[in-house]
Scaffold this active site. Structure first.
Site: not given
Ligand code: IFM
Length: 446
Positions: A352, A81, A124, A297, A295, A169
């Protein structure tokens, strides 16, 4: 240090896609062969980027792409990706920049030759600066310009692309960029943030229509980021604050796509802070998606503040990543199942997931055991969502290699491949080796 999948893991299904992800501004460099973008401008403003760095060279992927593709292939992934830099492929007058387009065509052909599926993101965050000078995402016209860019690119790429994501995002391009002011262009204004969010969603809808027409064979969708919003206490005020935060940060983007309307919280905003929405916009935004990219985290904890709004409570106790983000794998299962309950979702890809860690090269090795554990736990969280009945078609590790982490500069390393920015040498971290071995072993059930 291993990443293992259970013998019965749904991630062992042959059509489950494993991949790695990057984004243009974060790795390409080659700023002299593209138009300046809003992040170039932002980086040039003193104090915006923690280490004072910029994306002019980054990982020099523009010159090293061939070796990078070999690296990706050696990991045994099914998919890669990456994003297209708008200002590399389209000139100021709207015409195609053939040299820039050729760069991506070569990349796509190299991926195809190695049997690696291309997941292309069209936006992006690197809006060309000349469009920003015309008003950027505050202007409705930018959404139409984006659709035109999507049209030109998707025609030129033909059938080389397995999947297009319109945006990555939009929360970041709207909230972080126009409300928190920590991303380019660094504005702090709620009305502008909401307007930008709306224009981004409109841009998505307009471009999706174009992609469905030009690339009907591709899976066309969008990538959103999610963080479960948890209350700091059981008090009614905090529970309400967490719900508001969820509406404002998560559902604000997903609900319009799925149901053609914004969350109820919109009505609680003063009129002066509400976005202008033209008749017909919501229908354009809510067209069926071939896939939704998720995505993930971390989670976020919220408390009520004295303005009747919500404030986040930064985590203090371990386990935290180098970003200071809590490692909370169960939050991934939670957001997935929550959205699956609320909406009738298209197939989902985890587009992600990853962690920044304070990696150091020692005797030629990077023993990033915490990242290995992070991937193991989050893959299990994906399995749990699938086992609970959800359709998830793939998982992408963020990121292929260390890169420009936006306002954090190069100090935060998300890669599974270590980058020495002085020599541009790439070194596989233990996590890359663990993922590679996991990908290789997944077909041997039992
Ligand atoms: O690095 C970023 C990415 O560009 C978009 N999503 C979160 C990642 C980590 O912060």
């Amino acid at each position: 240090m291993k990443i293992s999948l259970a013998a019965t893991s749904p991630l062992r299904q042959p059509d489950f896609v494993f991949g790695v992800a990057t984004a243009a501004f974060q790795i390409e460099g080659g700023a002299d062969s593209r138009l300046p973008c809003i992040w170039d401008t932002f980086c040039a403003e003193p104090g915006r980027i923690k280490d004072g760095s910029d994306g002019l060279t980054a990982c020099d992927h523009i010159h090293r792409w061939h070796d990078d593709i070999e690296l990706i292939a050696a990991l045994g992934v099914d998919a890669y990706r990456f994003s297209i830099a708008w200002g590399r492929v389209i000139n100021v007058d709207g015409s195609i920049n053939q040299a820039g387009l050729d760069f991506y065509l070569q990349l796509l052909d190299a991926l195809q030759a190695r049997g690696i599926k291309a997941f292309v993101t069209l936006y992006h965050w690197d809006l060309p600066q000349y469009l920003q000078d015309l008003g950027g995402w505050l202007k409705r016209d930018t959404a139409y310009k984006f659709a035109d860019y999507a049209d030109k690119v998707s025609r030129a790429f033909g059938d080389r692309v397995y999947s297009y994501a319109t945006l990555n995002e939009p929360f970041c391009s709207a909230y972080l960029s126009y409300e928190a002011g920590i991303h380019a262009p660094g504005v702090q204004n709620r009305q502008q943030g909401r307007q930008v969010a709306h224009h981004l969603l409109l841009a998505h809808g307009l471009a999706l229509k174009v992609l469905q027409h030009n690339a009907p064979q591709a899976k066309n969708g969008i990538v959103l980021n999610f963080s479960p919003c948890h209350p700091a206490s059981k008090s009614e005020a905090d529970v309400r604050a967490a719900d508001m935060a969820d509406q404002y940060h998560n559902q604000w983007y997903l609900k319009p796509l799925m149901q053609g309307c914004y969350p109820k919280l919109l009505e609680q905003l003063p009129l002066a802070e509400q976005p202008d929405i033209a008749a017909g916009d919501m229908a354009i935004i809510a067209q069926p998606l071939d896939f939704l990219g998720v995505n993930y985290y971390t989670r976020t904890v919220y408390r009520a503040n004295n303005k009747g709004w919500f404030s986040d409570v930064p985590p203090t106790s371990p386990p935290l990543t180098d970003m200071g983000w809590e490692i909370y794998p169960q939050g991934l299962t939670e957001v997935l199942l929550d959205m699956n309950t609320r909406y009738s979702l298209p197939p989902v890809y985890i587009t992600e997931n990853g962690a920044a860690m304070p990696d150091a090269l020692q005797q030629g090795k990077i023993e990033d055991s915490e990242r290995v554990a992070y991937f193991q736990q989050h893959l299990q969280a994906v399995e749990q969502a699938i086992d609970a009945g959800m359709r998830i078609d793939g998982y992408f590790a963020w990121s292929l290699m260390d890169n420009f982490e936006w306002a954090e500069g190069y100090a935060k390393r998300f890669g599974i491949v270590y980058v020495d920015y002085t020599t541009q040498q790439r070194t596989l971290k233990a996590s890359a080796i663990a993922l590679r071995d996991c990908f290789a072993g997944r077909t041997h059930v039992g």
